[in-house]
Design an enzyme around this catalytic site. Structure first.
Site, PDB file in Angstrom:
ATOM      1  N   GLU A 186      37.456 -32.700 -47.216  1.00  0.00           N
ATOM      2  CA  GLU A 186      37.869 -34.046 -47.796  1.00  0.00           C
ATOM      3  C   GLU A 186      36.762 -34.474 -48.905  1.00  0.00           C
ATOM      4  O   GLU A 186      37.120 -35.455 -49.472  1.00  0.00           O
ATOM      5  CB  GLU A 186      37.763 -35.041 -46.430  1.00  0.00           C
ATOM      6  CG  GLU A 186      38.495 -34.620 -45.535  1.00  0.00           C
ATOM      7  CD  GLU A 186      38.268 -35.433 -44.054  1.00  0.00           C
ATOM      8  OE1 GLU A 186      38.793 -36.486 -43.817  1.00  0.00           O
ATOM      9  OE2 GLU A 186      37.011 -35.146 -43.523  1.00  0.00           O
ATOM     10  N   ARG A 192      43.792 -36.711 -33.679  1.00  0.00           N
ATOM     11  CA  ARG A 192      42.607 -37.766 -34.006  1.00  0.00           C
ATOM     12  C   ARG A 192      42.199 -38.275 -32.498  1.00  0.00           C
ATOM     13  O   ARG A 192      42.975 -38.966 -31.910  1.00  0.00           O
ATOM     14  CB  ARG A 192      43.149 -38.980 -34.597  1.00  0.00           C
ATOM     15  CG  ARG A 192      44.032 -38.539 -36.194  1.00  0.00           C
ATOM     16  CD  ARG A 192      44.613 -39.737 -36.819  1.00  0.00           C
ATOM     17  NE  ARG A 192      45.491 -39.372 -37.754  1.00  0.00           N
ATOM     18  CZ  ARG A 192      46.860 -39.371 -37.894  1.00  0.00           C
ATOM     19  NH1 ARG A 192      47.354 -39.319 -36.710  1.00  0.00           N
ATOM     20  NH2 ARG A 192      47.448 -38.996 -38.920  1.00  0.00           N
ATOM     21  N   ARG A 197      40.668 -45.651 -50.998  1.00  0.00           N
ATOM     22  CA  ARG A 197      42.253 -45.349 -50.841  1.00  0.00           C
ATOM     23  C   ARG A 197      42.767 -46.470 -50.267  1.00  0.00           C
ATOM     24  O   ARG A 197      44.002 -46.531 -50.036  1.00  0.00           O
ATOM     25  CB  ARG A 197      42.332 -44.110 -49.999  1.00  0.00           C
ATOM     26  CG  ARG A 197      41.864 -44.178 -48.525  1.00  0.00           C
ATOM     27  CD  ARG A 197      42.062 -42.747 -48.060  1.00  0.00           C
ATOM     28  NE  ARG A 197      41.231 -42.412 -46.609  1.00  0.00           N
ATOM     29  CZ  ARG A 197      42.055 -42.920 -45.582  1.00  0.00           C
ATOM     30  NH1 ARG A 197      43.405 -42.812 -45.570  1.00  0.00           N
ATOM     31  NH2 ARG A 197      41.540 -42.506 -44.422  1.00  0.00           N
ATOM     32  N   CYS A 215      46.415 -31.492 -43.598  1.00  0.00           N
ATOM     33  CA  CYS A 215      46.689 -32.299 -42.512  1.00  0.00           C
ATOM     34  C   CYS A 215      46.811 -33.908 -43.176  1.00  0.00           C
ATOM     35  O   CYS A 215      46.995 -34.833 -42.383  1.00  0.00           O
ATOM     36  CB  CYS A 215      45.657 -32.293 -41.289  1.00  0.00           C
ATOM     37  SG  CYS A 215      44.196 -32.731 -41.827  1.00  0.00           S
ATOM     38  N   HIS A 261      49.709 -48.559 -44.936  1.00  0.00           N
ATOM     39  CA  HIS A 261      50.073 -48.730 -43.537  1.00  0.00           C
ATOM     40  C   HIS A 261      51.790 -48.596 -43.353  1.00  0.00           C
ATOM     41  O   HIS A 261      52.538 -48.171 -42.889  1.00  0.00           O
ATOM     42  CB  HIS A 261      49.642 -49.901 -42.889  1.00  0.00           C
ATOM     43  CG  HIS A 261      48.499 -49.757 -41.859  1.00  0.00           C
ATOM     44  ND1 HIS A 261      47.569 -50.755 -41.598  1.00  0.00           N
ATOM     45  CD2 HIS A 261      47.955 -48.615 -41.413  1.00  0.00           C
ATOM     46  CE1 HIS A 261      46.781 -50.208 -41.011  1.00  0.00           C
ATOM     47  NE2 HIS A 261      46.986 -48.902 -40.948  1.00  0.00           N
ATOM     48  N   ARG A 317      40.434 -32.616 -34.007  1.00  0.00           N
ATOM     49  CA  ARG A 317      39.233 -33.275 -34.997  1.00  0.00           C
ATOM     50  C   ARG A 317      38.382 -34.049 -34.188  1.00  0.00           C
ATOM     51  O   ARG A 317      38.716 -34.961 -33.404  1.00  0.00           O
ATOM     52  CB  ARG A 317      39.768 -34.292 -36.040  1.00  0.00           C
ATOM     53  CG  ARG A 317      38.918 -34.736 -37.041  1.00  0.00           C
ATOM     54  CD  ARG A 317      39.407 -35.536 -38.224  1.00  0.00           C
ATOM     55  NE  ARG A 317      39.796 -36.847 -37.378  1.00  0.00           N
ATOM     56  CZ  ARG A 317      40.563 -37.706 -38.387  1.00  0.00           C
ATOM     57  NH1 ARG A 317      40.889 -37.375 -39.362  1.00  0.00           N
ATOM     58  NH2 ARG A 317      40.931 -38.788 -37.765  1.00  0.00           N
ATOM     59  N   ASN A 335      44.113 -37.404 -48.058  1.00  0.00           N
ATOM     60  CA  ASN A 335      44.037 -38.506 -48.226  1.00  0.00           C
ATOM     61  C   ASN A 335      42.303 -39.128 -48.773  1.00  0.00           C
ATOM     62  O   ASN A 335      42.173 -39.598 -49.951  1.00  0.00           O
ATOM     63  CB  ASN A 335      44.037 -39.599 -47.086  1.00  0.00           C
ATOM     64  CG  ASN A 335      45.566 -39.377 -46.624  1.00  0.00           C
ATOM     65  OD1 ASN A 335      46.428 -38.799 -47.139  1.00  0.00           O
ATOM     66  ND2 ASN A 335      45.866 -40.103 -45.323  1.00  0.00           N
TER      67      ASN A 335
END
Length: 557
Positions: free
Chosen positions: A411, A286, A445, A482, A184, A322, A434
């Protein structure tokens, strides 16, 4: 002069004296209360409510991704389960301070054990507990120091509430001893264009007042720099500031090869800033913001209104949306809130949507209606695709609703390894670096204990990205990036060299990536990518790419 290494966020460089975050408040003693249970309960509830309102206020002031995080923290503070746990301890004779500390700690341990999205919230929970206990004690909330002059902030990590409202006139740069490029702190630092180096373990020994240079481009903190080094750093900072005021152009390589630079957005309200910063469209929108704050799924009408607002901001430009990426790791009562031992590997993404197909169909209905009402070029993609059957299911369903461009997120390693077949059916692929890194390295992660594995520079991850890039070229289909990796300027060059045809990132990262791409041709990018691929680990891949990029620029000059 001493160099401390970490992970740089962006290309910035800054210098100044260190100011360290204060240590956390000591844990309350387990002593019996001198007040009645009702009095202690009232104290606890008043403090929790006050902290929740303060977090909401900070969120409204900060806006953007920070607001989402802080609103989630406020909801967490007033969670009914936590309230019940606090009440139980107070009924047993504990003080409000100890009841809050113990209940939050117990809840935190449960979240850590769950891992995934919930595991990530554990660190936020610590911050909420500290704020409530400080309020109960009549002390200032823990937070960023104010030495009375501009400073370089050094912290173990920053709570979202602190990062959100950093005074950028005072905080010259940020150094954390923990965290990685997808933490974050890193994400919010990138959003706010804060010069930052994270995961710098040796920074724990830096002292208040010590002058340092924070070089995000190199991922290095220089302690005890020479006068010459300070002057060179200032020259680079001045040159970068001057470059940022240059006219904005479309993303391209030095030989004119176009590389569209797109924005990652979480709410329609972010569109104006993205356009102002030069986004050529949206590479990842998102849709979770519509769902995560609701006790029931939003209606088609509510969704259509939000999607129309977004699409209207990008007439004639590509907007990649998405569909809902939620599931057991982001529990939604109306989707799937069943407990799973390892939610990162559970019913999430497209799996969760297929289990509640009406939610997916309503979302596609709203998107199709918004598309008809606007002039944007709508692309829709599904998260967490792992098989050809899932690819066919989603793309065909989009066709049923009249959505012209339907693709998948890569992913999961299986999707990357089958990319030649996936892109034979899907219109495009977008790589979420990610999660791809998480699943390739078998390292959650969001767990600090394995943060060192969560690095998209790892050659294993880069090989999978190359598989998708090759498949895109063979099938004549676009391949976007992305994930957070696209915001790393040098890694962006590598990704293009591996076959990426567009890059999407936080809008504030666009300028640095645009400037770096212009320094290299497509052939250069491929050479730099091959150098990274030939390495054995993430750190050496980054170093090899830096060396190859330096040789490339020297050849041009």
């Amino acid at each position: 002069m001493t160099e401390l290494r970490g992970v740089g966020i962006g290309l910035g460089v800054a210098q100044g004296p260190v100011a360290r975050m204060a240590e956390p408040l000591p844990a309350p003693a387990d002593a019996p209360s001198a007040l009645s249970a009702d009095e202690e309960t009232a104290r606890a509830r008043d403090a929790v409510a006050a902290v929740a309102r303060e977090l909401e206020s900070r969120g409204a002031q900060a806006g953007g991704a920070a607001q989402d995080v802080l609103e989630a923290q406020a909801m967490m503070a007033e969670d009914p389960t936590l309230e019940s746990e606090i009440d139980t301890r107070i009924a047993a004779g504990k003080t409000a301070e100890f009841a809050v500390h113990d209940a939050f700690a117990s809840f935190r341990d449960q979240l850590v054990a769950m891992g995934g999205y919930l595991g990530e919230r554990a660190a936020d929970l610590d911050d909420v507990a500290q704020r409530v206990i400080a309020r109960l004690r009549g002390l200032p909330a823990p937070g960023v120091p104010d030495p009375g002059h501009p400073f370089v902030l050094v912290a173990k990590d920053l709570a979202p509430a602190d990062t959100a409202l950093l005074d950028l006139d005072k905080v010259l740069a940020l150094i954390t001893t923990e965290g990685g490029p997808t933490s974050h702190t890193a994400i919010l630092a990138r959003e706010k264009s804060i010069v930052a180096v994270v995961g710098t373990a040796a920074a724990k020994d830096l002292a208040d007042g010590e002058v340092v240079i924070v070089d995000a481009a190199k991922g290095v903190v220089t302690a005890d720099p020479t006068a010459e080094e300070l002057a060179q750093a200032q020259h680079r900072a001045d040159a970068r500031r001057d470059a940022s005021s240059a006219p904005i152009t479309d993303g391209a390589l030095a030989d004119g090869t176009p590389v569209p630079l797109l924005a990652n957005l979480g709410k329609p309200e972010g569109a104006a800033e993205a356009v102002e910063l030069g986004a050529e469209g949206v590479g990842l929108f998102r849709t979770e913001f519509l769902f995560l704050s609701s006790s029931q799924a939003p209606t088609v009408e509510q969704q259509r209104e939000a999607y129309t607002k977004l699409l209207a901001a990008f007439p004639g430009k590509k907007v990649v949306v998405r569909v809902l990426d939620a599931g057991a790791d982001k529990p939604l009562a109306f989707l799937n809130d069943a407990h799973e031992e390892n939610p990162a590997l559970g019913l999430r993404g497209i799996r969760a949507l297929r289990a509640s197909e009406d939610i997916l169909r309503e979302q596609l209905t709203a998107l199709a209606e918004a598309d008809k009402a606007t002039q944007a070029d709508l692309w829709v993609m599904a998260p967490m695709i792992a098989t050809m059957e899932e690819t066919e299911y989603f793309v065909d369903l989009c066709r049923d609703y009249g959505i012209k461009t339907a693709g998948v997120m890569v992913e999961v390693p299986s999707a990357a390894l089958l990319a030649d077949r996936v892109l034979g059916h899907a219109d495009f692929a977008s790589i979420g670096t990610n999660d791809l890194t998480q699943y390739t390295m078998a390292a959650d992660r969001l767990l600090g204990s394995v943060a060192s594995f969560q690095d998209p520079w790892h050659p294993a991850v880069l090989r999978l990205i190359r598989e998708v890039g090759d498949a895109g070229r063979i099938n004549g289909k676009p391949v976007g990036i992305c994930g957070e990796a696209a915001a790393d300027p040098l890694l962006a060059v590598v990704l293009v060299g591996l076959g990426a045809t567009s890059l999407s990132m936080a809008p504030t990262a666009l300028a640095d990536v645009r400037a770096t791409l212009l320094q290299h041709s497509l052939d250069d990018a491929r050479v730099i990518a091959e150098a990274a691929l030939a390495a054995n680990d993430a750190a050496s891949a980054r170093t090899a790419a830096q060396d190859a990029a330096t040789r490339s620029k020297e050849t041009q000059s």
